[in-house]
Design a protein around this motif. Structure first.
Motif, PDB file in Angstrom:
ATOM      1  N   SER A 334       0.848  -1.201   0.000  1.00 48.53           N
ATOM      2  CA  SER A 334       0.000   0.000   0.000  1.00 48.53           C
ATOM      3  C   SER A 334       0.875   1.240   0.000  1.00 48.53           C
ATOM      4  CB  SER A 334      -0.879   0.035   1.246  1.00 48.53           C
ATOM      5  OG  SER A 334      -2.180  -0.343   0.950  1.00 48.53           O
ATOM      6  N   ILE A 335       1.930   1.191   0.775  1.00 48.04           N
ATOM      7  CA  ILE A 335       2.816   2.347   0.885  1.00 48.04           C
ATOM      8  C   ILE A 335       3.541   2.602  -0.426  1.00 48.04           C
ATOM      9  CG2 ILE A 335       4.881   3.241   2.042  1.00 48.04           C
ATOM     10  CD1 ILE A 335       3.895   1.833   4.578  1.00 48.04           C
ATOM     11  N   THR A 336       4.110   1.550  -0.999  1.00 47.20           N
ATOM     12  CA  THR A 336       4.815   1.758  -2.271  1.00 47.20           C
ATOM     13  C   THR A 336       3.855   2.238  -3.348  1.00 47.20           C
ATOM     14  OG1 THR A 336       4.548  -0.587  -2.778  1.00 47.20           O
ATOM     15  CG2 THR A 336       6.664   0.099  -1.854  1.00 47.20           C
ATOM     16  N   THR A 337       2.639   1.730  -3.309  1.00 48.67           N
ATOM     17  CA  THR A 337       1.662   2.130  -4.322  1.00 48.67           C
ATOM     18  C   THR A 337       1.309   3.596  -4.184  1.00 48.67           C
ATOM     19  OG1 THR A 337       0.747  -0.095  -4.317  1.00 48.67           O
ATOM     20  CG2 THR A 337      -0.636   1.640  -5.250  1.00 48.67           C
ATOM     21  N   ILE A 338       1.134   4.024  -2.955  1.00 47.76           N
ATOM     22  CA  ILE A 338       0.769   5.405  -2.744  1.00 47.76           C
ATOM     23  C   ILE A 338       1.960   6.309  -3.097  1.00 47.76           C
ATOM     24  CG2 ILE A 338       1.206   6.314  -0.430  1.00 47.76           C
ATOM     25  CD1 ILE A 338      -2.138   5.426  -0.518  1.00 47.76           C
ATOM     26  N   LEU A 339       3.168   5.798  -2.921  1.00 51.20           N
ATOM     27  CA  LEU A 339       4.358   6.576  -3.274  1.00 51.20           C
ATOM     28  C   LEU A 339       4.451   6.792  -4.776  1.00 51.20           C
ATOM     29  CD1 LEU A 339       7.208   5.193  -1.002  1.00 51.20           C
ATOM     30  CD2 LEU A 339       6.220   7.482  -0.970  1.00 51.20           C
ATOM     31  N   ILE A 340       4.002   5.805  -5.536  1.00 52.36           N
ATOM     32  CA  ILE A 340       4.163   5.921  -6.978  1.00 52.36           C
ATOM     33  C   ILE A 340       3.280   7.014  -7.542  1.00 52.36           C
ATOM     34  CG2 ILE A 340       2.445   4.346  -7.978  1.00 52.36           C
ATOM     35  CD1 ILE A 340       4.751   3.106  -9.553  1.00 52.36           C
ATOM     36  N   SER A 341       2.301   7.458  -6.749  1.00 53.89           N
ATOM     37  CA  SER A 341       1.477   8.566  -7.227  1.00 53.89           C
ATOM     38  C   SER A 341       2.281   9.858  -7.245  1.00 53.89           C
ATOM     39  CB  SER A 341       0.240   8.716  -6.344  1.00 53.89           C
ATOM     40  OG  SER A 341       0.625   9.128  -5.047  1.00 53.89           O
ATOM     41  N   VAL A 342       3.358   9.910  -6.469  1.00 54.65           N
ATOM     42  CA  VAL A 342       4.109  11.166  -6.358  1.00 54.65           C
ATOM     43  C   VAL A 342       4.795  11.561  -7.665  1.00 54.65           C
ATOM     44  CG1 VAL A 342       5.984  12.333  -5.146  1.00 54.65           C
ATOM     45  CG2 VAL A 342       4.344  10.974  -3.864  1.00 54.65           C
ATOM     46  N   PRO A 343       5.626  10.688  -8.273  1.00 55.87           N
ATOM     47  CA  PRO A 343       6.222  11.116  -9.548  1.00 55.87           C
ATOM     48  C   PRO A 343       5.187  11.418 -10.615  1.00 55.87           C
ATOM     49  CG  PRO A 343       6.786   8.820  -9.047  1.00 55.87           C
ATOM     50  CD  PRO A 343       6.126   9.374  -7.847  1.00 55.87           C
TER      51      PRO A 343
ATOM     52  N   LEU B  81       6.407  21.758  -6.632  1.00 55.70           N
ATOM     53  CA  LEU B  81       7.011  20.971  -5.554  1.00 55.70           C
ATOM     54  C   LEU B  81       6.188  21.059  -4.278  1.00 55.70           C
ATOM     55  CD1 LEU B  81      10.798  21.653  -6.133  1.00 55.70           C
ATOM     56  CD2 LEU B  81       9.534  19.540  -6.529  1.00 55.70           C
ATOM     57  N   VAL B  82       5.625  22.245  -4.015  1.00 57.07           N
ATOM     58  CA  VAL B  82       4.830  22.376  -2.789  1.00 57.07           C
ATOM     59  C   VAL B  82       3.562  21.514  -2.859  1.00 57.07           C
ATOM     60  CG1 VAL B  82       3.466  23.991  -1.424  1.00 57.07           C
ATOM     61  CG2 VAL B  82       5.790  24.609  -2.119  1.00 57.07           C
ATOM     62  N   PRO B  83       2.769  21.620  -3.923  1.00 58.90           N
ATOM     63  CA  PRO B  83       1.629  20.708  -4.018  1.00 58.90           C
ATOM     64  C   PRO B  83       2.055  19.249  -3.952  1.00 58.90           C
ATOM     65  CG  PRO B  83       1.473  22.373  -5.720  1.00 58.90           C
ATOM     66  CD  PRO B  83       2.795  22.564  -5.056  1.00 58.90           C
ATOM     67  N   LEU B  84       3.228  18.960  -4.502  1.00 60.20           N
ATOM     68  CA  LEU B  84       3.703  17.592  -4.497  1.00 60.20           C
ATOM     69  C   LEU B  84       3.935  17.100  -3.074  1.00 60.20           C
ATOM     70  CD1 LEU B  84       4.340  15.714  -6.848  1.00 60.20           C
ATOM     71  CD2 LEU B  84       6.740  16.149  -6.430  1.00 60.20           C
ATOM     72  N   LEU B  85       4.515  17.966  -2.262  1.00 62.09           N
ATOM     73  CA  LEU B  85       4.745  17.586  -0.869  1.00 62.09           C
ATOM     74  C   LEU B  85       3.428  17.377  -0.143  1.00 62.09           C
ATOM     75  CD1 LEU B  85       7.804  19.819   0.056  1.00 62.09           C
ATOM     76  CD2 LEU B  85       7.696  17.336   0.040  1.00 62.09           C
ATOM     77  N   ILE B  86       2.453  18.213  -0.500  1.00 62.54           N
ATOM     78  CA  ILE B  86       1.126  18.042   0.109  1.00 62.54           C
ATOM     79  C   ILE B  86       0.553  16.684  -0.292  1.00 62.54           C
ATOM     80  CG2 ILE B  86      -1.219  18.952   0.229  1.00 62.54           C
ATOM     81  CD1 ILE B  86      -0.032  21.733  -0.277  1.00 62.54           C
ATOM     82  N   VAL B  87       0.701  16.345  -1.578  1.00 65.30           N
ATOM     83  CA  VAL B  87       0.238  15.036  -2.055  1.00 65.30           C
ATOM     84  C   VAL B  87       0.902  13.919  -1.258  1.00 65.30           C
ATOM     85  CG1 VAL B  87       0.380  13.411  -3.991  1.00 65.30           C
ATOM     86  CG2 VAL B  87      -0.367  15.745  -4.391  1.00 65.30           C
ATOM     87  N   LEU B  88       2.215  14.032  -1.104  1.00 63.61           N
ATOM     88  CA  LEU B  88       2.955  12.998  -0.377  1.00 63.61           C
ATOM     89  C   LEU B  88       2.448  12.872   1.051  1.00 63.61           C
ATOM     90  CD1 LEU B  88       5.289  11.006  -0.582  1.00 63.61           C
ATOM     91  CD2 LEU B  88       6.835  12.824   0.102  1.00 63.61           C
ATOM     92  N   GLY B  89       2.260  14.044   1.691  1.00 63.74           N
ATOM     93  CA  GLY B  89       1.777  14.021   3.065  1.00 63.74           C
ATOM     94  C   GLY B  89       0.397  13.391   3.169  1.00 63.74           C
ATOM     95  N   LEU B  90      -0.483  13.783   2.251  1.00 59.91           N
ATOM     96  CA  LEU B  90      -1.831  13.225   2.267  1.00 59.91           C
ATOM     97  C   LEU B  90      -1.795  11.720   2.039  1.00 59.91           C
ATOM     98  CD1 LEU B  90      -3.817  15.942   0.328  1.00 59.91           C
ATOM     99  CD2 LEU B  90      -4.180  15.245   2.699  1.00 59.91           C
ATOM    100  N   ASP B  91      -0.939  11.285   1.093  1.00 66.37           N
ATOM    101  CA  ASP B  91      -0.816   9.853   0.818  1.00 66.37           C
ATOM    102  C   ASP B  91      -0.462   9.083   2.088  1.00 66.37           C
ATOM    103  OD1 ASP B  91       0.642   9.987  -2.547  1.00 66.37           O
ATOM    104  OD2 ASP B  91      -1.422  10.035  -1.823  1.00 66.37           O
ATOM    105  N   PHE B  92       0.533   9.584   2.796  1.00 68.90           N
ATOM    106  CA  PHE B  92       0.945   8.900   4.019  1.00 68.90           C
ATOM    107  C   PHE B  92      -0.162   8.911   5.054  1.00 68.90           C
ATOM    108  CE2 PHE B  92       4.859   6.950   3.739  1.00 68.90           C
ATOM    109  CZ  PHE B  92       5.717   7.700   2.959  1.00 68.90           C
TER     110      PHE B  92
END
Lengths: 572, 236, 189
Positions: A334-343, B81-92
């Motif tokens: 789940s974590i790796t999958t959610i990470l792949i949304s970042v790039p 980059l800022v929205p991206l960090l928000i995305v990352l934070g929300l994902d986690f």
């Protein structure tokens, strides 16, 4: 210097036309990358019609179960399963791969790097012939006793491993064979693309001056090369289980059905990026040209692409959350999958940023590129649902998943694919496509696509399962049947919406205006060759002075600045 | 007859399409789905809105040239980059909220009031009840096809097996799904909060009879369940 | 008509070598997938070593030596090419081919022996893996023999195909390395 002498020899031989190649050599047994690209395109488009017709029959059955489908007849559950299977197999392996990678990879890579052809032209010809043979094998599988494969495009054993579970014998074996041949074809192609881009770039064409579509094709080729091996192993094992009595996937003598799933999805997930990336590349080319602006964060996009590619190897079990695998594996994946949304989020944001302060022309390629962007955003967002293990307990194997992957796949194969198709048509065929028909095609496709696939989110959340032939068999689905009817109407209209495209192609090839070399005023090297380029592409190879996205450069009067144009001013 | 969910734009109001939840953990799963839904809905409007705005604002106009912006400078790339960090934070955050729900449903079976063995086959659910002695494999075991009877408000352990191919045990109203794999015995559990009759479709392609392969879950109030038990085991 | 495009941006990097390395990477994934599956199965089940005890370690050890030697002769073949020594090239290519055929012959004998004893591919999960892994490997050995034979014939006609010998050597070494993994995994408990 050795390579200058080499260059002279090749230059000279470009002028030598002692024997004019005949029909067979020019159109059938050609080693020219452009012809081979068109051959892939042809075969892919034919399969697209077959895949689309299968969808039509399936959708009719779903909307009006157990009525005769016009043009086909009644569809029983065995035939339905076969259609579902072949629709998926055809669209992924025999439409998306040949068109996005086979056709445009072949056509564009040498032209964009300044090469006369691929590094291995004869291997290239062999690859398209192996693909044609794979197509023949798959086609024949429809006509053998027992019919074609019917265990889903994912072919899970034991259903796929024992004849008596499906009643399909040779159809399934031929399915495996066709896929193995298709894999071999694209392995050859992948080796060719990578070698060509590494070794045959003209002077000045450094890696960081390559057009993004080339980067995407290379990443896709790398992903394919490194991910398909385990599936080939798995497919060999499946074939052996079916034919000589091995027990890889059959539990009665020690096998494990889940082994297939791991092997399949280890490949399967990178594979969806193999399909996505080239189309993403088309859009990344089209956006700057039609915004008259550089692409936003060129290197960032490259690094994001590579990161996404790398991550794609460690997400595969998100297809297996409820499969019976150890539950402790779910959260890591789940974590790796959610990470792949970042790039991918980076790339989407960069694409939108490219439009900022641009000077946007809404020609057909741009419309399709923007359509890709909008639809991919939806598909990407629904990926978050699917990537969350607890959410997936409910939505796995429902139409929500079908909606998700059609939004992502369709946006790439169709919207991205058509962006590229309309953009490079004139370069490929030497004729211009009609803009009005193109715009009609775009709007009809956009509306009908959403009509068809958006409601699948809803019916999926209502609990409708995948691969069922008759929703009315389930009481909880009966009140929602109107959604299935709506989807089917959308699907039929979507198929009909392709008619303007067919008319456009026919009209253009028969009576269209001859295309100039650079109708879009774009920078990349393929636009410096004639439309279409002759064999060996140029009289004199270009020299590269700058990157591909120098649009609206302040010191330059024109809005565009080709890569091969020498300037007094220093280049970036 | 159609069911048009009330409230909002029907097609966009996704949460309304979930079937009735009668499961103790169903609310948790729905909460995860709902959270993801609202987060993604915000992003949907933000990104598509920005896209639409740019398309309108920056369409080609006479006398106006595009700006030469490469995004290489931090001032420029900060905008993504800022929205991206928000995305990352929300994902986690989404994963953090989801992990306990997953663990609750899948990591272990809580102490169960009763166990039922469900063996899937092409194309039926064989339900095996242990009977009054509570032990499987004894003479008072009872097998039924496609009928799963349970008492309300009691934890039920389901022991899942398959005779042939992979099937999937799916109870939409309980938000439970678990693939059933031949050669393995997989345990799942649920606790129903409301009496009623709930469909039990198979959720993994299992052959030509997959479509229509379904059972029924009958959740009984206590007295009704006792009555059912007495009736079933009266003859034995 | 030029059938090969000329190398330009990076002089000295030969396309054939780049191509073969990418191909070998995909082969590593193919055998890696099989081997990983085997290892996972093996770790998860008991009684594996009783099955593998039915294999003949001495025969396989001999075969390992045969294949290792063939890699040596392949290296010698390439050395001969670099020295421009055509007869020596032919001799070492020929030895490599013979050793490859020996490997296959011993393998065939092994299979016959095992099948006669009742250990068919369907005899159990160990045997399914054994035949598939060694069988796929043997097909790769065969392919390598075919390629080497073609080079052998061409060397006889006096063509300077040094580059192709190197590429074939790379492939042959991979086939050897795969066997180095298969031997302990399958035969040595």
């Amino acid at each position: 210097m050795a390579d200058t002498a080499f260059a002279t020899v090749a230059e000279h031989s470009a002028h030598v036309h002692d024997v004019k190649p005949g029909f067979w050599h020019t159109y059938v047994f050609s080693t020219d990358h452009k012809t081979i690209g068109k051959q892939y395109l042809c075969i892919g488009l034919i399969w697209a019609v077959v895949g689309g017709l299968l969808a039509y029959v399936m959708r009719w059955q779903l909307a009006w179960p157990d009525t005769a489908v016009p043009g086909w007849g009644e569809v029983g559950p065995e035939v339905y399963n076969m259609m579902v299977t072949m629709h998926g197999t055809i669209m992924v392996f025999f439409v998306a791969m040949p068109i996005l990678l086979g056709a445009y990879g072949n056509f564009l890579i040498p032209l964009m790097i300044g090469a006369r052809d691929m590094a291995f032209p004869r291997l290239n010809m062999l690859s398209v012939w192996v693909f044609a043979f794979a197509s023949l094998v798959l086609f024949l599988s429809f006509f053998v006793p027992g019919g074609a494969a019917s265990a889903g495009w994912t072919g899970y054993p034991p259903l796929s491993a024992k004849v008596e579970y499906t009643g399909v014998n040779w159809g399934m074996n031929l399915w495996i064979l066709a896929l193995a041949l298709e894999f071999a074809s694209f392995l050859m192609g992948g080796v060719n693309y990578l070698t060509t881009a590494i070794t045959l770039r003209v002077p000045g064409m450094t890696f960081f001056r390559l057009p993004l579509v080339v980067w995407q094709q290379l990443t896709a080729a790398t992903l394919f090369l490194l991910s398909v091996g385990p599936l080939i192993a798995g497919a060999v094992m499946l074939l052996l289980d079916r034919t000589i009595g091995t027990h890889f996937y059959l539990p009665d003598l020690g096998g494990d059905p889940l082994l297939w799933q791991h092997l399949f999805w280890f490949f399967g997930h990178p594979e969806v990026y193999v399909i996505l990336l080239p189309a993403l590349g088309f859009v990344l080319e089209v956006l700057p040209v039609f915004s008259r602006k550089p692409i936003f964060s060129y290197r960032g996009i490259i690094y994001s692409t590579i990161a996404a590619g790398g991550l794609s190897f460690v997400v595969w079990a998100h297809h297996m959350f409820v499969s019976g695998m150890d539950p402790r594996l779910a959260m890591p994946f789940s974590i790796t999958t959610i990470l792949i949304s970042v790039p991918f989020a980076f790339i989407v944001f960069a694409m939108i940023a490219t439009l900022w302060r641009g000077s946007i022309r809404f020609d057909t390629p741009m419309l399709f590129a923007l359509g890709f962007l909008a639809m991919f955003i939806v598909g990407g967002l629904t990926g978050i649902f699917n990537g969350s293990a607890p959410a997936d307990i409910y939505i796995s194997d429902t139409y929500f998943v079908v909606a998700h992957f059609h939004y992502t796949l369709f946006s790439s194969v169709v919207f991205g694919g058509f962006a590229g198709f309309y953009f490079w048509f004139s370069k490929m065929f030497g004729r211009l496509l009609n803009e009005t028909l193109g715009k009609v095609h775009f709007w009809l496709t956009l509306v009908c696509f959403n009509l068809t696939f958006f409601p699948m989110h809803n019916i999926g959340l209502a609990g409708m399962g995948r691969r069922i032939a008759n929703p009315l068999q389930y009481e909880f689905l009966v009140p929602h049947q109107w959604v299935n009817v709506l989807v089917t109407v959308g699907a039929i209209l979507l198929l009909a919406a392709q008619i303007p495209l067919v008319l456009n192609i026919a009209w253009s090839l028969l009576a269209g205006r001859a295309a100039p070399a650079n109708p879009w005023e774009a920078n990349t090297l393929e636009w410096t060759a004639p439309s279409p380029p002759p064999h060996l592409n140029w009289e004199t190879l270009p020299v590269v002075y700058r990157g591909p996205y120098e649009y609206s450069v302040p010191e330059v009067r024109e809005e565009w600045l080709p890569q091969d144009q020498a300037l007094a001013a220093p280049s970036r | 007859m159609t069911a048009w969910p009330e409230g909002g734009v029907p097609m966009l109001n996704w949460m309304r399409w979930l079937p009735e939840n009668v499961s103790t953990y169903g609310g948790d799963i729905d909460a995860v789905i709902s959270l993801i839904y609202y987060v993604t809905l915000v992003w949907f409007f933000l990104t598509l809105g920005t896209l639409a705005a740019f398309l309108i604002l920056y369409r080609r106009r006479e006398g106006r040239r595009a700006a030469y912006v490469t995004g290489d400078r931090l001032k420029e790339s900060a905008w993504i980059l800022v929205p991206l960090l928000i995305v990352l934070g929300l994902d986690f955050w989404l994963d953090l909220r989801g992990a306990p729900v997953w663990a609750k449903v899948k990591s272990q079976v809580p102490p169960a009031a009763l166990s039922i063995q469900v063996t899937a086959k092409q194309f039926n659910w064989e339900i095996l009840y242990a009977g009054p002695d509570g032990v499987f494999g004894t003479s008072d075991d009872l097998q039924r096809e496609n009928e799963l009877h349970v008492p309300v408000n009691k934890v039920v352990r389901v022991v899942l097996k398959s005779k042939d191919v992979i099937h999937s045990f799916f109870l939409p109203n309980l938000r439970l799904k678990q693939d059933v794999v031949p050669g393995r015995t997989i345990e799942a559990w649920f606790e129903a909060t409301q009496p009623g009759q709930y469909e039990l479709p198979c959720a993994e392609l299992c052959g030509f009879g997959h479509s229509g392969m379904k059972g029924w879950l009958y959740v009984h109030p206590p007295e009704e369940y006792e009555k059912w038990v007495r009736e079933q085991w009266r003859s034995s | 008509m030029a059938t090969r495009a000329e190398a330009q941006a990076i002089p000295g990097i030969l396309p054939g070598k780049v191509g073969v390395w990418w191909f070998l990477a995909s082969e590593v994934m193919l055998f890696g997938g099989l081997i990983a599956s085997y290892v996972v199965f093996r770790l998860g089940s008991a009684g594996w070593s009783t099955e593998s005890a039915h294999l003949s370690v001495p025969i396989a050890a001999v075969n390992t030596l045969v294949l290792l030697t063939s890699s040596l002769t392949m290296v010698q073949a390439f050395a001969a090419v670099e020295g421009g020594d055509q007869p020596r090239l032919r001799m070492h290519l020929g030895l490599t081919i013979l050793l490859g055929l020996t490997f296959l012959g011993i393998k065939a004998f092994e299979y016959t022996f095992e099948i006669r004893a009742g250990f068919t591919p369907g005899a159990g999960i160990f045997w399914s893996f054994y035949y598939t892994m060694t069988g796929l490997h043997a097909l790769h050995v065969l392919a390598g023999i075919v390629v080497n034979t073609l080079l052998f014939v061409r060397a006889g006609r006096g063509t300077r195909n040094w580059h192709q010998v190197e590429l074939a050597g790379l492939y042959w070494h991979l086939v050897d390395i795969v066997w180095i993994f298969l031997f302990p995994l399958l035969y040595l408990t």
